[in-house]
Scaffold this motif. Structure first.
Motif, PDB file in Angstrom:
ATOM      1  N   LEU A 103       0.943  -1.173   0.052  1.00  0.00           N
ATOM      2  CA  LEU A 103       0.065   0.063  -0.010  1.00  0.00           C
ATOM      3  C   LEU A 103       1.001   1.218  -0.019  1.00  0.00           C
ATOM      4  CD1 LEU A 103      -3.159  -0.787   2.603  1.00  0.00           C
ATOM      5  CD2 LEU A 103      -3.029  -0.216  -0.101  1.00  0.00           C
ATOM      6  N   ALA A 108      -1.024   4.651  -1.984  1.00  0.00           N
ATOM      7  CA  ALA A 108      -2.657   4.270  -1.871  1.00  0.00           C
ATOM      8  C   ALA A 108      -3.360   4.550  -0.634  1.00  0.00           C
ATOM      9  CB  ALA A 108      -2.777   3.038  -2.588  1.00  0.00           C
ATOM     10  N   THR A 143      -8.670  -0.168   0.829  1.00  0.00           N
ATOM     11  CA  THR A 143      -7.427   0.227   1.612  1.00  0.00           C
ATOM     12  C   THR A 143      -7.650  -0.111   3.173  1.00  0.00           C
ATOM     13  OG1 THR A 143      -6.760   2.005  -0.107  1.00  0.00           O
ATOM     14  CG2 THR A 143      -5.779   1.964   2.247  1.00  0.00           C
TER      15      THR A 143
END
Length: 205
Positions: free
Chosen positions: A16, A21, A31
């Motif tokens: 991530l 993100a 997420t």
């Protein structure tokens, strides 16, 4: 990619962060779900890297009104989510407490992993208080009891909250079912409200 990936906790969080993100609005739910499945088992090194990224905040455009406050709330919201899923993470808890102290009006969202959601429910049909409690308040301080009732904000249509019609219904129930001597508040006069105002309710002694 989701929380069921074969990657371990550190690898999921690193993925991530490498993809930048963390604050991607179009991937927010996904997420946050990855973080929910990963943060509790992540190493201290990975947590430190994640916390640094969280505290950096999102890259909102400079021309957004009150930009700093929006950034701070996004950070606050992320910390709320992370500490819910890693309640032993003291560094994150300390940062959350700091942000809350600096921004006392911040409140956690019902669904921190969404920027918007749809709920269903009913509005109205709930008395502002029990008739017996209203009678007791009237017997002690009629003006204060009425003031509290009519000054309440009925404009926002929050689910499971009373409406102005419910306030009128409460008064009608009390007036119709209680003897005058029980109310002990003198003469009562009610004028029906219209949509533009709350109308007038008076207590005279």
């Amino acid at each position: 990619m989701d929380g069921s990936s074969a990657l371990d906790e550190d690898e999921r969080i690193s993925w991530l962060l490498d993809k930048a993100a963390l604050y991607a609005s179009d991937l927010k739910h996904e997420t946050f779900q990855i973080l929910a499945h990963s943060v509790s088992g992540a190493s201290s090194e990975t947590r430190s890297r994640l916390l640094a990224a969280v505290l950096t905040g999102p890259s909102f455009p400079d021309d957004i009104p009150d930009r700093h406050r929006h950034v701070q709330y996004a950070v606050f919201n992320a910390l709320v989510w992370l500490t819910q899923h890693a309640p032993d993470w003291n560094d994150a808890l300390n940062e959350l407490a700091r942000l809350q102290q600096e921004n006392p009006t911040f409140a956690a969202r019902e669904h921190p992993d969404f920027d918007s959601w749809t709920s269903s429910g009913s509005w109205g049909g709930k008395l502002p208080m029990a008739p017996e409690d209203f009678v007791e308040a009237l017997s002690k301080a009629p003006g204060a009891a009425l003031g509290e009732l009519i000054e309440r904000d009925y404009s926002e249509r929050s689910f499971d909250e009373p409406s102005w019609d419910d306030a009128l219904s409460l008064i009608r129930q009390v007036v119709e079912t209680r003897p005058r001597k029980e109310l002990r508040s003198g003469r009562w006069q009610m004028k029906s409200p219209n949509w533009a105002s709350k109308g007038t309710i008076c207590a005279e002694r």
